[in-house]
Design a protein around this motif. Sequence first.
Motif, mmCIF file in Angstrom:
data_model
loop_
_atom_site.group_PDB
_atom_site.id
_atom_site.type_symbol
_atom_site.label_atom_id
_atom_site.label_comp_id
_atom_site.label_asym_id
_atom_site.label_seq_id
_atom_site.Cartn_x
_atom_site.Cartn_y
_atom_site.Cartn_z
ATOM 1 N N THR A 37 79.373 -51.160 -42.318
ATOM 2 C CA THR A 37 80.560 -51.791 -41.743
ATOM 3 C C THR A 37 81.047 -52.985 -42.547
ATOM 4 O O THR A 37 82.207 -53.356 -42.461
ATOM 5 N N ARG A 94 83.475 -53.180 -38.815
ATOM 6 C CA ARG A 94 82.867 -53.504 -37.530
ATOM 7 C C ARG A 94 83.929 -53.863 -36.486
ATOM 8 O O ARG A 94 83.730 -53.700 -35.286
ATOM 9 N N PHE A 142 79.779 -45.597 -34.251
ATOM 10 C CA PHE A 142 78.940 -46.618 -34.880
ATOM 11 C C PHE A 142 77.483 -46.247 -34.671
ATOM 12 O O PHE A 142 77.136 -45.572 -33.690
ATOM 13 N N LEU A 161 79.452 -47.183 -39.811
ATOM 14 C CA LEU A 161 80.511 -46.490 -39.077
ATOM 15 C C LEU A 161 80.760 -45.143 -39.733
ATOM 16 O O LEU A 161 80.887 -45.054 -40.959
#
Length: 102
Positions: free
Chosen positions: A11, A23, A48, A55
Amino acid sequence: MARIESLTLPTSSVELDTGENLRDLAVGDSLQLQPDTGFGGLWIAARFDDNHSHLTLYNAKITTSCGNNPAIACSFHGARHAHPVALDGRLLRRPAVALASR
């Protein structure tokens, strides 16, 4: 380079135009990656990992007519929005927020 259907990235590895990173996306958000990332094009946030350090993104395309297919019908039918797309070009169901681990 061959097109891929999904990729998983740390992320912190991509800086968004807002200065945030991956994120800060929500499941179902779409983003346009620049060609210099090696994965240029439209992508949709799918899920996630447990600690939000990675991700998974699915290759996506814009549509307005997903509601004709009962397998992928969604509340955005009739409005421009992104759907994941399979390698054969079929639209797939949009990722649900419930798939995210928060």
